[in-house]
Structures are given as C-alpha cells and as structure tokens.
Design a protein around this motif. Sequence first.
Motif, PDB file in Angstrom:
ATOM      1  N   PHE A 141       0.797  -1.230   0.000  1.00 31.64           N
ATOM      2  CA  PHE A 141       0.000   0.000   0.000  1.00 31.64           C
ATOM      3  C   PHE A 141       0.835   1.290   0.000  1.00 31.64           C
ATOM      4  CE2 PHE A 141      -2.660  -3.290   1.964  1.00 31.64           C
ATOM      5  CZ  PHE A 141      -3.784  -3.225   1.145  1.00 31.64           C
ATOM      6  N   GLY A 142       2.138   1.158   0.256  1.00 27.81           N
ATOM      7  CA  GLY A 142       3.015   2.331   0.235  1.00 27.81           C
ATOM      8  C   GLY A 142       2.919   3.214   1.459  1.00 27.81           C
ATOM      9  N   THR A 143       2.019   2.906   2.371  1.00 27.06           N
ATOM     10  CA  THR A 143       1.836   3.692   3.598  1.00 27.06           C
ATOM     11  C   THR A 143       1.297   2.785   4.690  1.00 27.06           C
ATOM     12  OG1 THR A 143       0.619   5.532   4.612  1.00 27.06           O
ATOM     13  CG2 THR A 143      -0.498   4.347   2.838  1.00 27.06           C
ATOM     14  N   LEU A 144       1.520   3.195   5.938  1.00 29.76           N
ATOM     15  CA  LEU A 144       0.950   2.444   7.054  1.00 29.76           C
ATOM     16  C   LEU A 144      -0.335   3.093   7.566  1.00 29.76           C
ATOM     17  CD1 LEU A 144       4.197   1.520   9.040  1.00 29.76           C
ATOM     18  CD2 LEU A 144       2.820   0.027   7.579  1.00 29.76           C
ATOM     19  N   ASP A 145      -0.735   4.189   6.938  1.00 32.96           N
ATOM     20  CA  ASP A 145      -1.942   4.895   7.385  1.00 32.96           C
ATOM     21  C   ASP A 145      -3.175   3.991   7.359  1.00 32.96           C
ATOM     22  OD1 ASP A 145      -0.310   7.078   7.585  1.00 32.96           O
ATOM     23  OD2 ASP A 145      -1.217   8.206   5.944  1.00 32.96           O
ATOM     24  N   THR A 146      -3.188   3.048   6.432  1.00 33.40           N
ATOM     25  CA  THR A 146      -4.354   2.167   6.264  1.00 33.40           C
ATOM     26  C   THR A 146      -4.207   0.840   7.016  1.00 33.40           C
ATOM     27  OG1 THR A 146      -3.358   1.326   4.221  1.00 33.40           O
ATOM     28  CG2 THR A 146      -4.960   3.119   3.997  1.00 33.40           C
ATOM     29  N   LEU A 147      -3.200   0.733   7.856  1.00 31.27           N
ATOM     30  CA  LEU A 147      -2.927  -0.534   8.554  1.00 31.27           C
ATOM     31  C   LEU A 147      -4.148  -1.086   9.292  1.00 31.27           C
ATOM     32  CD1 LEU A 147      -0.510  -2.501   9.021  1.00 31.27           C
ATOM     33  CD2 LEU A 147      -0.127  -1.291  11.193  1.00 31.27           C
ATOM     34  N   PRO A 148      -4.895  -0.274  10.064  1.00 29.94           N
ATOM     35  CA  PRO A 148      -6.048  -0.838  10.793  1.00 29.94           C
ATOM     36  C   PRO A 148      -7.158  -1.372   9.886  1.00 29.94           C
ATOM     37  CG  PRO A 148      -5.407   1.293  11.720  1.00 29.94           C
ATOM     38  CD  PRO A 148      -4.676   1.141  10.416  1.00 29.94           C
ATOM     39  N   GLU A 149      -7.181  -0.933   8.647  1.00 30.21           N
ATOM     40  CA  GLU A 149      -8.205  -1.418   7.710  1.00 30.21           C
ATOM     41  C   GLU A 149      -7.868  -2.809   7.170  1.00 30.21           C
ATOM     42  OE1 GLU A 149      -8.684   1.621   4.651  1.00 30.21           O
ATOM     43  OE2 GLU A 149      -8.275   3.125   6.209  1.00 30.21           O
TER      44      GLU A 149
ATOM     45  N   LEU B  35       4.056  -2.876  18.627  1.00 38.68           N
ATOM     46  CA  LEU B  35       3.469  -2.229  17.454  1.00 38.68           C
ATOM     47  C   LEU B  35       3.567  -0.712  17.587  1.00 38.68           C
ATOM     48  CD1 LEU B  35       1.921  -2.355  14.755  1.00 38.68           C
ATOM     49  CD2 LEU B  35      -0.202  -2.232  16.090  1.00 38.68           C
ATOM     50  N   ILE B  36       3.300  -0.212  18.773  1.00 40.12           N
ATOM     51  CA  ILE B  36       3.406   1.238  19.001  1.00 40.12           C
ATOM     52  C   ILE B  36       4.842   1.700  18.775  1.00 40.12           C
ATOM     53  CG2 ILE B  36       3.255   3.036  20.789  1.00 40.12           C
ATOM     54  CD1 ILE B  36       0.770   1.478  21.861  1.00 40.12           C
TER      55      ILE B  36
ATOM     56  N   GLU C 297       8.245   4.899  12.528  1.00 39.42           N
ATOM     57  CA  GLU C 297       7.774   5.285  11.191  1.00 39.42           C
ATOM     58  C   GLU C 297       7.240   6.716  11.165  1.00 39.42           C
ATOM     59  OE1 GLU C 297       7.776   3.638   8.290  1.00 39.42           O
ATOM     60  OE2 GLU C 297       8.676   1.779   9.034  1.00 39.42           O
ATOM     61  N   GLY C 298       7.348   7.417  12.299  1.00 46.48           N
ATOM     62  CA  GLY C 298       6.975   8.832  12.333  1.00 46.48           C
ATOM     63  C   GLY C 298       5.628   9.141  12.949  1.00 46.48           C
ATOM     64  N   TYR C 299       4.901   8.122  13.413  1.00 47.72           N
ATOM     65  CA  TYR C 299       3.608   8.375  14.050  1.00 47.72           C
ATOM     66  C   TYR C 299       3.818   8.806  15.504  1.00 47.72           C
ATOM     67  CZ  TYR C 299       1.603   5.995  10.012  1.00 47.72           C
ATOM     68  OH  TYR C 299       1.247   5.641   8.723  1.00 47.72           O
TER      69      TYR C 299
END
Length: 200
Positions: free
Chosen positions: A50-58, A76-77, A83-85
């Motif tokens: 997906f190129g990003t982890l923004d969608t990981l929970p989906e 995980l945190i 990763e910058g979160y």
Amino acid sequence: SAETVAAEDISRCLYPNDDTRAGKALRLKQQYFFCAASLADCLKKHKAQFGTLDTLPEHLAVQLNDTHPVISIPELIRLLKTEGYSFAQALGMAKQIFSYTNHTIMQEALEKWDCSLIEELLPEIYAIILQISEQLLEELYAANVPAEQIRSVRIIKNGQVHMADLAMYAGTYVNGVAAIHTELLKTTVLKDWYALAPEK
C-alpha cells in the motif's frame, strides 16, 4: 551469524520453566522475539503493498490468543513511532488492530511480569507500557470512574505489568474460548472491565 545463533538460543526450548528469574527472562525474550518478528513482517508486507501504514487498521487484525502475545501491543506502538507516528496515533491504531481471547477465569492465572524484568530486558517497550498505563489512568479519571474500579483495571499494579489489563485496554474486542466462558468473564475476572466497556 551471531544473530542466527542468538535467535536459535532464544527459541531452542519453548515455554521454559519460569520458576527462576533466568527462566522468566528467557520466556519474556521468547514472547517478545516472536511477536516482534511477526509484526515487523506484517508492517513490511503492508508497506510494500500500500506504500503507507496509514491504512494498517483497515487491513490488519491481530488476535491475541491468551496473554503470551500481549507484548505485541507496545511493540506495534514502538514500530509505528519509528515510522513517524505520534504515540497517540500509534495507540489509536493499536486499539483498532488488536483483539484478545482470554483463557482463564482465575485472577491468579493471568500473566503478570515484574516491571524490573521488562525494564531490564526491554527498556524501550517498558517506557511505552508506562505511557499506555498513564493514558488509561487519564481516561479513567476524566470519566470519574470510582477509585476502587481504577485500582482493579490498572495495567501496572504492585510492581507488575498485568498483561490481561493491557490487552483489555488496547483491544477492540474480547472473548472467551467458548460462549459460556465469555459470559463467565463478565461476572468473574473481567467484571470491572465489562462494567467499563461492555461493548468490547
């Protein structure tokens, strides 16, 4: 390589006797090693697709089968922070990704780790557990939860990290190993959590 030898040493004897501190240390190392490797693999594959982890929970659901893999939550945190979160973003994602299957209705059988052991072996993970614990307390105080109930569900109690409480707080759903067991949990070992979050 040295890494291969170390991995083999950690995994040579699964579920070592944990009557001694050395046995407890090996068991904690094993739990962390397998959880960390699994999560790193999940994140690597997700990012590649997906190129990003923004969608990981989906796309990622992790079922914590009893308390042995609960160390995955702070790991995980930790990974998401690298990763910058922010901590708040990473915790929010974890709360959507993890669910917990409880295997016991006996309080004494729920897994607990001495804070000193986690801090010694996994200082970064311990620091994140402290942050998670503080966030839970902040939410409970803000909701005017009675002091006795707060004491019951705290993640850190009497110098120990209570893994079931960590799983209950950071998990989306919780269940027992059968429908009747799930019902029993509501009136026994998880009754204070059920009062706080019956939707779980």
